[in-house]
Design a protein around this motif. Structure first.
Motif, PDB file in Angstrom:
ATOM      1  N   ARG A 154       9.109   8.050   1.074  1.00  0.00           N
ATOM      2  CA  ARG A 154      10.282   7.147   1.091  1.00  0.00           C
ATOM      3  C   ARG A 154      11.499   7.664   1.594  1.00  0.00           C
ATOM      4  O   ARG A 154      11.751   9.063   1.585  1.00  0.00           O
TER       5      ARG A 154
ATOM      6  N   TYR B  54      13.782   2.729   2.169  1.00  0.00           N
ATOM      7  CA  TYR B  54      12.440   2.238   2.939  1.00  0.00           C
ATOM      8  C   TYR B  54      11.395   3.078   2.415  1.00  0.00           C
ATOM      9  O   TYR B  54      11.220   4.274   2.366  1.00  0.00           O
ATOM     10  N   TYR B  55      10.343   2.149   1.974  1.00  0.00           N
ATOM     11  CA  TYR B  55       8.914   2.965   1.537  1.00  0.00           C
ATOM     12  C   TYR B  55       7.916   2.626   2.403  1.00  0.00           C
ATOM     13  O   TYR B  55       7.935   1.326   2.524  1.00  0.00           O
ATOM     14  N   ASN B  56       7.069   3.452   2.470  1.00  0.00           N
ATOM     15  CA  ASN B  56       5.692   3.270   3.190  1.00  0.00           C
ATOM     16  C   ASN B  56       4.641   3.935   2.345  1.00  0.00           C
ATOM     17  O   ASN B  56       4.579   5.281   2.390  1.00  0.00           O
TER      18      ASN B  56
ATOM     19  N   ARG C 246      -1.967  -1.365   2.683  1.00  0.00           N
ATOM     20  CA  ARG C 246      -0.574  -0.198   2.718  1.00  0.00           C
ATOM     21  C   ARG C 246       0.762  -1.291   2.651  1.00  0.00           C
ATOM     22  O   ARG C 246       0.708  -2.256   3.363  1.00  0.00           O
TER      23      ARG C 246
ATOM     24  N   LYS D 225       4.759  -1.655   2.920  1.00  0.00           N
ATOM     25  CA  LYS D 225       6.056  -1.391   3.541  1.00  0.00           C
ATOM     26  C   LYS D 225       7.121  -2.159   3.000  1.00  0.00           C
ATOM     27  O   LYS D 225       7.113  -3.211   2.733  1.00  0.00           O
TER      28      LYS D 225
ATOM     29  N   GLY E 197       9.359  -6.857   2.243  1.00  0.00           N
ATOM     30  CA  GLY E 197       8.202  -6.231   2.017  1.00  0.00           C
ATOM     31  C   GLY E 197       6.910  -6.881   2.216  1.00  0.00           C
ATOM     32  O   GLY E 197       7.095  -8.030   2.085  1.00  0.00           O
TER      33      GLY E 197
END
Length: 323
Positions: free
Chosen positions: A84, A105-107, A141, A143, A175
């Motif tokens: 993040r 922003y999170y991945n 995944r 995002k 997201g």
């Protein structure tokens, strides 16, 4: 959730009382933080069904009529593991009390959601080719962008270090859950392999609005008059329910087949590529399960809403600039 809200309310009350009874020896001020985080998952749940495949890891052995399931295990996990990055604006009311609003922003890391090895899906000894086997792996995944407002309690400064705690909420604003599935169809005529088809699909799940809880402890260390380094240990917990799903890509041996019916994906209708997630399906829903006679291929399929977890414990490090 009720327990978390109670604790949050209790901390708000205690902070408010402290702010009213303590005279500030530091002027009100703004500050900004830029940081990066890595999270590990803290709770695992069973993943939802992917493309009609339960969240299992299945292994088959044997050929033709003797092909059988030899092992099965449930696939569990959380999308709480990943990276993040974020920027935070904070306002300090007094020596002890402040507020922050972070934009992140999170991945997430990629997680296997379902898998099958060497499953015989068709066999007709009267035909040639006679048998087709399937291997597939579905991986997901997440995002996401989120806003995280929080209350901060500073615990006092000593030798350049200033520890603090904070509690707040996480509000995702955008997201997706991207699910990529790779399937290999191997076809035999007798003992000879006569065809190999590599199929790829990408499904994109968009979420319903949700809210999560976060709490962290951290400290800053003064590097200069306005600059500090900081580190935080953060726990967060929330789940995301699906709202819609769309198949955005489907290929066979690299050739686009999204809108084409094939041997291995005979239904390429709008309903097969679009799903609306609902709490309950009935005899009026657009569902082959509960309303086969009234099912409309030109509309999205109604299906039961599923959820995934994004619970994690993470470490954030970065720089803080105080005005």
């Amino acid at each position: 959730m009720k327990k978390n809200l109670f604790l949050l309310g209790l901390l708000v009350c205690s902070m408010a009382t402290m702010a009213q009874t303590e005279k500030a020896d530091k002027p009100e001020s703004w500050y900004f933080k830029l940081g990066g985080s890595y999270f590990n998952q803290t709770a695992s749940t069973e993943f939802p069904t992917v493309g009609g495949q339960p969240a299992n890891r299945d292994v088959y052995e044997g050929t033709l009529a003797n092909n059988k399931l030899v092992s099965r295990e449930g696939v569990t996990g959380s999308f709480g593991q990943g990276f993040r990055s974020g920027i935070t604006a904070g306002y300090r009311f007094s020596t002890r009390l402040g507020v922050e609003v972070a934009a992140n922003y999170y991945n997430s890391n990629t997680k296997t959601m379902a898998q099958t090895t060497d499953r015989l899906i068709s066999y007709n000894p009267a035909q040639s080719p006679a048998a087709t086997y399937l291997d597939f792996t579905a991986e997901g995944r997440i995002k996401a962008f989120d806003i995280a407002p929080a209350l901060v309690m500073f615990l006092g400064e000593a030798h350049g270090f200033e520890p603090y705690t904070k509690v707040g909420v996480i509000v995702p604003i955008h997201g997706t859950l991207d699910i990529e599935t790779n399937r290999t169809y191997t076809t035999f005529a007798g003992a000879n392999q006569v065809a190999l088809t590599e199929a790829y699909s990408k499904d994109v799940v968009k979420p319903n609005a949700t809210i999560g809880f976060m709490a962290s402890v951290g400290t800053s260390y003064k590097l200069g008059k306005h600059i500090s380094a900081f580190a935080e240990l953060e726990y967060r917990n929330f789940t995301v329910h699906g709202k819609t799903k769309e198949t955005e890509a489907y290929t066979e041996n690299g050739v686009d087949k999204l809108d084409v019916a094939t041997t291995f994906r005979p239904d390429a209708s709008y309903s097969a590529k679009h799903t609306n997630y609902v709490e309950k399906i009935t005899n009026t829903s657009n569902s082959k399960t509960t309303n086969a006679a009234g099912f409309d291929n030109t509309k999205a399929t109604d299906d039961i809403s599923t959820y995934v977890g994004i619970s994690g414990l993470g470490l954030t490090v970065g720089l803080k600039y105080s005005l």
